[in-house]
Every structure is written in C-alpha cells, then in structure tokens.
Write an enzyme that holds these catalytic residues in place. Structure first.
Site, PDB file in Angstrom:
ATOM      1  N   ASP A  38       0.848  -1.182   0.000  1.00 46.97           N
ATOM      2  CA  ASP A  38       0.000   0.000   0.000  1.00 46.97           C
ATOM      3  C   ASP A  38       0.885   1.234   0.000  1.00 46.97           C
ATOM      4  O   ASP A  38       2.033   1.198   0.482  1.00 46.97           O
ATOM      5  CB  ASP A  38      -0.910   0.010   1.229  1.00 46.97           C
ATOM      6  CG  ASP A  38      -2.162   0.850   1.035  1.00 46.97           C
ATOM      7  OD1 ASP A  38      -3.255   0.278   0.922  1.00 46.97           O
ATOM      8  OD2 ASP A  38      -2.039   2.093   0.997  1.00 46.97           O
ATOM      9  N   ASP A  61       3.225   2.443  -4.619  1.00 45.30           N
ATOM     10  CA  ASP A  61       2.330   3.334  -5.347  1.00 45.30           C
ATOM     11  C   ASP A  61       1.908   2.580  -6.603  1.00 45.30           C
ATOM     12  O   ASP A  61       2.704   2.416  -7.538  1.00 45.30           O
ATOM     13  CB  ASP A  61       3.053   4.636  -5.707  1.00 45.30           C
ATOM     14  CG  ASP A  61       2.183   5.606  -6.496  1.00 45.30           C
ATOM     15  OD1 ASP A  61       1.048   5.234  -6.876  1.00 45.30           O
ATOM     16  OD2 ASP A  61       2.639   6.724  -6.750  1.00 45.30           O
ATOM     17  N   TYR A 153     -15.330   6.985 -11.189  1.00 50.22           N
ATOM     18  CA  TYR A 153     -15.260   5.738 -10.427  1.00 50.22           C
ATOM     19  C   TYR A 153     -16.058   4.640 -11.125  1.00 50.22           C
ATOM     20  O   TYR A 153     -15.571   3.514 -11.291  1.00 50.22           O
ATOM     21  CB  TYR A 153     -15.784   5.959  -9.009  1.00 50.22           C
ATOM     22  CG  TYR A 153     -15.668   4.741  -8.128  1.00 50.22           C
ATOM     23  CD1 TYR A 153     -14.422   4.320  -7.674  1.00 50.22           C
ATOM     24  CD2 TYR A 153     -16.787   4.011  -7.749  1.00 50.22           C
ATOM     25  CE1 TYR A 153     -14.292   3.203  -6.866  1.00 50.22           C
ATOM     26  CE2 TYR A 153     -16.681   2.893  -6.938  1.00 50.22           C
ATOM     27  CZ  TYR A 153     -15.430   2.491  -6.507  1.00 50.22           C
ATOM     28  OH  TYR A 153     -15.313   1.380  -5.717  1.00 50.22           O
ATOM     29  N   LYS A 157     -14.161   1.346 -12.757  1.00 52.70           N
ATOM     30  CA  LYS A 157     -14.484  -0.004 -12.300  1.00 52.70           C
ATOM     31  C   LYS A 157     -15.070  -0.846 -13.425  1.00 52.70           C
ATOM     32  O   LYS A 157     -14.842  -2.060 -13.485  1.00 52.70           O
ATOM     33  CB  LYS A 157     -15.442   0.067 -11.108  1.00 52.70           C
ATOM     34  CG  LYS A 157     -14.769   0.569  -9.831  1.00 52.70           C
ATOM     35  CD  LYS A 157     -13.556  -0.265  -9.460  1.00 52.70           C
ATOM     36  CE  LYS A 157     -12.955   0.113  -8.122  1.00 52.70           C
ATOM     37  NZ  LYS A 157     -11.739  -0.669  -7.798  1.00 52.70           N
TER      38      LYS A 157
END
Length: 248
Positions: A38, A61, A153, A157
């Site tokens: 992370d 990253d 978003y 997705k």
C-alpha cells in the site's frame, strides 16, 4: 470445502485497511506468505501485524509502473495477485462539467492503471510456471452506477471488469485464471464511511432495504469470495465477475 494456501505467495495491493486488510489476513490464516502492499506503509504494517508472521508490509504506489515491476520482481513468482487498491481519491459526486482532468485521471490511475500494471508485472512469472490466480476488486458501480455519482469511479471499475475478462482469455491458456469481484456497499474505510454518512438516514435506509439480505457487506464477505476464486476449487472459473452485494 477447505481452501488451503500453504506455501503460496500472495500479493495484495491496497492492503492498508478495510477490504484489502481482510483479504491479507484471511490468506495468511490459510498458510499463505502474504505481501501487504500500500502507499500507506504504516497501514500496511498494521495489516501485517494483524495478519501474523506470514504477512510482510511493503510500500507501493500502484500508479507507478516501474515501482510495481520492481516490487513484484523482488518478491519472486507469485501464486496469487489481488489488486484491491482503488477508491474515489477523496472525491465527491459533482456534475460532469465540474470534473477536472486531474480528478478524472487520478481515479483511473489508481483503479484501472494500477490493475493493469499489477497484472503486467505478475503475468510473466505465472506464465513460466503455467499457473496463477489473479483477482481484481472492482465494484458494483462498474456494473451499474455509482451511488455517489462519481462518473470516473463507475467508469474505472467498468474498465477493470473488462480488463479481467480480456486477460482471462489471454492468460487462461497458460493455466492462469483472471476474475473480478464486484462488492456492494461496504463501510470499510474512512472514504466509504464518509460516503455513508453523506447519504443521510433516509437514503441509508433505502439502500439497506434494496439489499435482499437487508444488511451492508463486511470486509470479510469480500475476502471469502476472493479466497474462493484464488483456490484450486475455482480452477475452471475465468474471465468472470462475481457480484458480492447481498442480492441487489
């Protein structure tokens, strides 16, 4: 049905909190050597502590292709890759004419680009061994709409789901399965908690009433689905998207 991952090497991106943390913890509990990656190293270290000695934290990253390749190379050949990194990058729903180029691109960078860089880095080793499991954490927003109205978003997705289908056909002949999990609403981190509170009591109640099971999801619900798709029992499931949303 028992799902064991003894000795398998598992990379989980976005592992500092919420769903990613649950996934890392469950793999470690089933005997895997887990790499919790992370951008938030402190969060990843907290995940490793919660998961036990078989889990190691790494700073990553996911938008940095070079860093992704370097990390995967340092870990050796992976048995399982789970790309869970993503989210809305602190954004809220706005009319499309108010969305800046930077805001649009930042969501695609962490969700879609990150998924592609991760798969690209992990695939060569898996292909050489002719075995592997890749699971991308998408969202119900990629199959329908974003509850918070964030256009990038929902689009990112949807792209991630398309990537899973495409790579499933490309990598399947090498014994590698690629699938996506599309969670429903899960209050799993500060961003989703803020989104939940912003809905207000009336819309919160409507959301829950629209779920067949009449409850929101938990990170463990998503982790269970991921472990199944990564297991031997799911060896003939490829290029699919599994909705884990309590029934919508």
């Amino acid at each position: 049905m028992t799902m064991a991952f003894d000795g398998q090497r598992v990379l989980v991106t976005g592992a500092a909190q919420g769903i990613g943390r649950a996934i890392a913890r469950h793999f470690a509990a089933q005997g895997a050597s887990v790499f919790a990656a992370d951008l938030d190293l402190a969060g990843a270290e907290a995940t490793a502590q919660a998961a036990g000695p078989h889990c190691v934290a790494h700073r990553l990253d996911v938008t940095d292709r070079v860093a992704m390749r370097a990390l995967v190379h340092s870990l050796g050949v992976l048995d399982v890759l789970v790309h869970c990194a993503g989210g809305v990058c602190g954004q809220v729903g706005r009319p499309l004419e108010d969305v800046t180029e930077a805001d649009w691109r930042s969501i695609f960078a962490v969700n879609t680009d990150g998924a592609f860089w991760a798969c690209q880095a992990a695939a060569p080793g898996m292909k050489a061994r002719r075995r592997g499991r890749i699971v991308l954490i998408a969202s119900g927003a990629g199959l329908g709409i974003s509850l918070t109205g964030i256009q990038a978003y929902a689009s990112a997705k949807a792209a991630e789901i398309g990537l899973a289908r495409q790579l499933g056909h490309e990598l399947g002949p090498f014994g590698i399965t690629v699938n996506a999990v599309a969670p429903g609403f899960v209050r799993s981190n500060p961003s989703t908690e803020a989104q939940w509170q912003a809905l207000g009591e009336e819309r919160q109640a409507q959301l829950v009433q629209g779920i067949a099971m009449r409850r929101l999801g938990q990170p463990d619900d998503i982790a269970h689905a991921v472990l199944f798709l990564a297991s031997e029992q799911a060896g003939w499931i490829c290029g699919q998207v599994l909705q884990v949303d309590g029934g919508r």
